[in-house]
Design a protein around this motif. Structure first.
Motif, PDB file in Angstrom:
ATOM      1  N   VAL A   1      27.408  11.355  50.823  1.00 47.15           N
ATOM      2  CA  VAL A   1      27.758  11.662  52.205  1.00 47.15           C
ATOM      3  C   VAL A   1      29.277  11.690  52.317  1.00 47.15           C
ATOM      4  O   VAL A   1      29.969  10.760  51.877  1.00 47.15           O
ATOM      5  CB  VAL A   1      27.169  10.621  53.165  1.00 47.15           C
TER       6      VAL A   1
ATOM      7  N   ALA B   1      31.210  14.731  62.342  1.00 45.40           N
ATOM      8  CA  ALA B   1      29.885  14.387  62.854  1.00 45.40           C
ATOM      9  C   ALA B   1      29.844  12.898  63.152  1.00 45.40           C
ATOM     10  O   ALA B   1      30.647  12.119  62.631  1.00 45.40           O
ATOM     11  CB  ALA B   1      28.828  14.755  61.812  1.00 45.40           C
TER      12      ALA B   1
ATOM     13  N   SER C   1      37.798  20.534  53.451  1.00 46.34           N
ATOM     14  CA  SER C   1      37.269  19.679  54.508  1.00 46.34           C
ATOM     15  C   SER C   1      37.565  20.318  55.861  1.00 46.34           C
ATOM     16  O   SER C   1      38.695  20.751  56.125  1.00 46.34           O
ATOM     17  CB  SER C   1      37.912  18.290  54.447  1.00 46.34           C
TER      18      SER C   1
ATOM     19  N   TYR D   1      32.824  21.587  53.872  1.00 49.19           N
ATOM     20  CA  TYR D   1      31.962  20.583  54.508  1.00 49.19           C
ATOM     21  C   TYR D   1      32.744  19.875  55.611  1.00 49.19           C
ATOM     22  O   TYR D   1      33.968  20.046  55.743  1.00 49.19           O
ATOM     23  CB  TYR D   1      31.494  19.560  53.474  1.00 49.19           C
TER      24      TYR D   1
ATOM     25  N   ASP E   1      28.493  15.203  56.398  1.00 50.37           N
ATOM     26  CA  ASP E   1      27.594  16.085  55.659  1.00 50.37           C
ATOM     27  C   ASP E   1      27.178  15.431  54.344  1.00 50.37           C
ATOM     28  O   ASP E   1      27.922  14.637  53.759  1.00 50.37           O
ATOM     29  CB  ASP E   1      28.273  17.416  55.354  1.00 50.37           C
ATOM     30  N   THR E   2      26.006  15.812  53.854  1.00 48.06           N
ATOM     31  CA  THR E   2      25.555  15.404  52.528  1.00 48.06           C
ATOM     32  C   THR E   2      25.780  16.555  51.561  1.00 48.06           C
ATOM     33  O   THR E   2      25.338  17.681  51.811  1.00 48.06           O
ATOM     34  CB  THR E   2      24.074  15.010  52.538  1.00 48.06           C
ATOM     35  N   ILE E   3      26.483  16.290  50.484  1.00 45.59           N
ATOM     36  CA  ILE E   3      26.788  17.328  49.515  1.00 45.59           C
ATOM     37  C   ILE E   3      26.169  16.966  48.166  1.00 45.59           C
ATOM     38  O   ILE E   3      25.796  15.813  47.926  1.00 45.59           O
ATOM     39  CB  ILE E   3      28.309  17.539  49.350  1.00 45.59           C
TER      40      ILE E   3
ATOM     41  N   GLN F   1      24.271  12.924  44.771  1.00 43.31           N
ATOM     42  CA  GLN F   1      24.364  13.291  46.185  1.00 43.31           C
ATOM     43  C   GLN F   1      25.225  12.261  46.905  1.00 43.31           C
ATOM     44  O   GLN F   1      25.134  11.058  46.634  1.00 43.31           O
ATOM     45  CB  GLN F   1      22.977  13.339  46.836  1.00 43.31           C
TER      46      GLN F   1
ATOM     47  N   SER G   1      32.947  15.870  57.695  1.00 44.17           N
ATOM     48  CA  SER G   1      32.594  14.458  57.566  1.00 44.17           C
ATOM     49  C   SER G   1      31.179  14.227  58.067  1.00 44.17           C
ATOM     50  O   SER G   1      30.771  14.767  59.096  1.00 44.17           O
ATOM     51  CB  SER G   1      33.573  13.591  58.361  1.00 44.17           C
TER      52      SER G   1
END
Length: 740
Positions: free
Chosen positions: A172, A205, A200, A131, A135-137, A170, A133
């Motif tokens: 961010v 973003a 990472s 992912y 991003d939603t995981i 969830q 920075s």
């Protein structure tokens, strides 16, 4: 009440102890996830032979079996209800843990608790495992929502999105993560799951925050904090979240802005001048408190160096049987001296602590918790009705506010009560000229009275108070109304110091609490007095003006804190929460009170007892009591000072993490203190590609208001020459979106 108290005074310390009864509270079969802290404390009730609660008795807790388990305290003193407690953190194994609790010296009459570790929270997968920075995981596992959830990317905290469930969370990905391998875990309540390896990416973003949302990051990496949408407004809060016992030197940082910006500078200089107290107001009290607390620090070192006292090693010393404040009958309470009887006291007669004077005082009031003595040389003796009013206030209200919140004071004189000594020697600590120009001492507690080896010790728990002196015979004039207005809040403040000294030094043979935390807790004690009357007189009752925010009786307890907070908020970069100069300026006291007020709003008032009833100190104490890293707490507190109630935003739009209490801080200052505006000073940043150079010490923050221009900006913290900031400062950058 420890070996220090056993040296002399009170009853014979070699006399056999009464046989106490020890009862468990909350059951003896307990359970919690492995690796976590039990939500409820391990606690016992100690009773006298006649069944009455036993106050001030030494209770020893010990782990009989169980790998990896740790108790927060192994030796505690029972409170006014006869209750002694400790807290348990389980190890990571599923081994059952057995804890024994007993009166010290009577281990054969104790009780045992059995704690069964249940399955811990478990993190099974992170999707996607690679992912960037922003991003939603999705994190999947078991028991992930027990006690709330934080997602940790290494030491950085991600932003949880929506309500976590037991099997899914969830989050961010936080900004400024380094590229490469990162271990991800979920913190659930007081435990942390296993870690799952992830990767990472280096790409970052733009930072995406909803209105009212904030984050705190290291903020030291180039290009990682990108604010992209033109017209959005952000609060930027550079901060040093470190703490140390000594006042550190200033260190300069630079807030680097890449891109043209526009911002608004808020000038509060006129408002600050309007609330500035008389020049030097803290000079006399500050120097005096510095001497008191420094002397107590030396006493604590002597206590810690002393060899263990001869058995029986107990907290009894010269302890007396006392009743719980909630028990109707007086059970085994030692009879007080006769009303009207006199006693001689040794009282400080110089501000620097180098001289004492003997004086005689007459017992005017005897209650369950308080003995009120008045100096026979008082210029304006109190009327009987005033004595009754004042004594009842101390005995039935003020004493119980502090004792219930913070814990038990010592009882080395065995009388079961705290002495309030009203003497003009307190007035005379300052001359009339000093009193007028530099202020005066309204009252104090001095730890020397708990040091039975000191020739000037009164060998008992004493609060010293000034007296009415309308003619100014001993110093500047003080009317009865002046004394009645200041005395209650001052007693709450100083009684916390007395309790803290007992809990840290006499009970646990440790060091006195760090000054910033000790003074901050005493200012919290004052606020508790205001809260008591606020609850007692709901609006519009108890108010001269029915539209007033607070009842009249609450204002004297809170006004000083609001004044100090106003001064601090006017210049938060110049005054530290955790590094007091000369035992605390007004601004620093306001800072510490605000931090602990916020901490209580987040963790509940029970956190104050955990902060006092421990041998830990300073930031380590806060981390243990709150169950979070200090830097994380400080970062969210710094944002909360502005976000608690953002103008133009519904309070519900801002996370409860950014609230300082039930009432918005802006409302307290406006309606409770009469300010026409909020004093927090915001700095503008109008230059292109500029560096804003600021000097700060630990425990401080600076507040910038930034409007994102076309093309966006990136922000970061650097050293004065663009180099790295020392990690010992715990440099952080808080970011809060304050506009749609």
């Amino acid at each position: 009440m420890l070996g220090l108290a056993l040296a002399c005074g009170g009853t014979d310390p070699t006399a056999p102890l009464p046989l106490y009864t020890v009862l468990p509270i909350g059951g003896v079969q307990l359970a919690a996830p492995a690796g976590s802290e039990l939500r409820q404390p391990i606690q016992v009730e100690v009773r006298e032979p006649d069944g009455a609660p036993a106050k001030g008795v030494a209770v020893r807790f010990r782990i009989v079996s169980g790998r990896g388990a740790v108790l927060t305290d192994t030796l505690v003193a029972t409170n006014a209800d006869g209750v002694g407690l400790t807290r348990l953190r389980l190890g990571g194994t599923r081994d059952s843990v057995v804890i024994a609790g007993s009166v010290r010296g009577q281990e054969d009459r104790g009780v045992e608790f059995r704690v069964l570790p249940t399955a811990p929270a478990e993190l099974i997968a992170v999707q996607p495992a690679t992912y960037a920075s922003g991003d939603t995981i999705v994190l999947r596992g078991a028991r992930l929502a027990d006690g709330g959830s934080d997602v940790l990317f290494g030491s950085a905290r991600g932003r949880v999105v929506g309500a976590p469930s037991d099997t899914l969370v969830q989050a961010v990905v936080p900004p400024c993560l380094p590229s490469g391998a990162v271990s991800v875990a979920v913190r659930t309540g007081s435990a942390t799951t296993n870690s799952v390896p992830t990767v990472s990416l280096s790409a970052d973003a733009p930072l995406r925050l909803a209105t009212g949302e904030g984050i705190t990051s290291r903020g030291t990496e180039a290009g990682c904090l990108r604010l992209q949408t033109p017209g959005q407004r952000y609060l930027l809060v550079p901060q040093y979240a470190s703490y140390a016992d000594s006042v550190p030197a200033e260190r300069q940082y630079a807030l680097a802005i890449d891109g043209a910006t526009t911002a608004t500078m808020v000038d509060d200089s006129a408002r600050r001048a309007s609330v500035q107290p008389a020049a030097g107001r803290l000079d006399v009290r500050g120097a005096f408190e510095q001497m008191l607390r420094a002397t107590e620090r030396d006493i604590a070192r002597d206590v810690a160096r002393d060899a263990a006292p001869a058995e029986p090693t107990d907290l009894e010393g010269a302890r007396a049987e006392v009743r719980s404040p909630n028990t109707a009958a007086l059970t085994d309470l030692p009879p007080p001296p006769s009303l009207g009887s006199t006693r001689t006291f040794r009282v400080l007669s110089r501000l620097d602590g180098t001289a004492f004077t003997s004086t005689t005082a007459r017992l005017r009031y005897a209650g369950t918790n308080i003995l009120l003595y008045e100096d026979v040389g008082a210029p304006a003796p109190l009327a009987d009705t005033t004595v009754t009013q004042l004594g009842d206030l101390f005995d039935r209200t003020l004493y119980e506010i502090d004792a219930t919140t913070f814990g038990t004071e010592s009882d080395i004189d065995g009388n079961g009560r705290v002495i309030v000594l009203m003497t003009p020697l307190v007035n005379a600590l300052t001359s009339a000229a000093q009193c007028t120009s530099q202020g005066y001492v309204p009252g104090y507690f001095f730890g020397v009275d708990l040091d039975t080896r000191n020739k000037n010790s009164n060998r008992g728990e004493i609060y010293y108070s000034f007296v009415p002196d309308p003619g100014g015979e001993r110093s500047c004039p003080h009317r009865l109304g002046d004394v009645m207005a200041l005395l209650p809040a001052t007693f709450l403040h100083e009684f916390q110091h007395m309790i803290s000294f007992n809990q840290h030094v006499l009970v646990r043979r440790g060091s006195v609490e760090a000054v910033w935390l000790n003074e901050g807790l005493s200012h919290v004690a004052e606020e508790l007095g205001a809260r008591y009357y606020d609850v007692r007189y709901p609006a519009p009752s108890g108010r001269t003006q029915t539209s007033a925010l607070l009842p009249d009786s609450a204002v004297p307890f809170l006004r000083g804190n609001l004044e100090n907070a106003t001064l601090y908020l006017s210049s938060p970069t110049s005054h530290s929460v955790t590094a007091f100069r000369d035992f605390g300026t007004l601004e620093e006291r306001g800072a510490a009170w605000l931090f602990l007020k916020w901490l209580g709003a987040q963790k509940g008032d029970g956190v104050y007892a955990r902060l006092v009833q421990t041998g830990l100190r300073s930031g380590q104490n806060v981390e243990s009591a709150a169950g979070e890293p200090f830097a994380s707490l400080f970062g969210d507190f710094a944002l909360a000072l502005y976000a608690d109630s953002v103008p133009g935003l519904p309070r519900a739009a801002v996370s409860p993490r950014y609230r300082t209490g039930t009432r918005p801080l802006r409302e307290l200052l406006a309606r409770g203190f009469g300010l026409s505006g909020y004093p927090l000073a915001l700095r503008g940043q109008p230059l292109t590609g500029s560096l804003a150079f600021v000097n700060m010490v630990q425990g401080t923050a600076t507040y910038f208001l930034l409007t994102v221009p076309a093309g966006g900006v990136t922000v970061r913290l650097t050293g004065p020459n663009g180099g790295a900031l020392s990690p010992t400062l715990s440099p952080q950058l808080g970011v809060l979106r304050i506009s749609p």
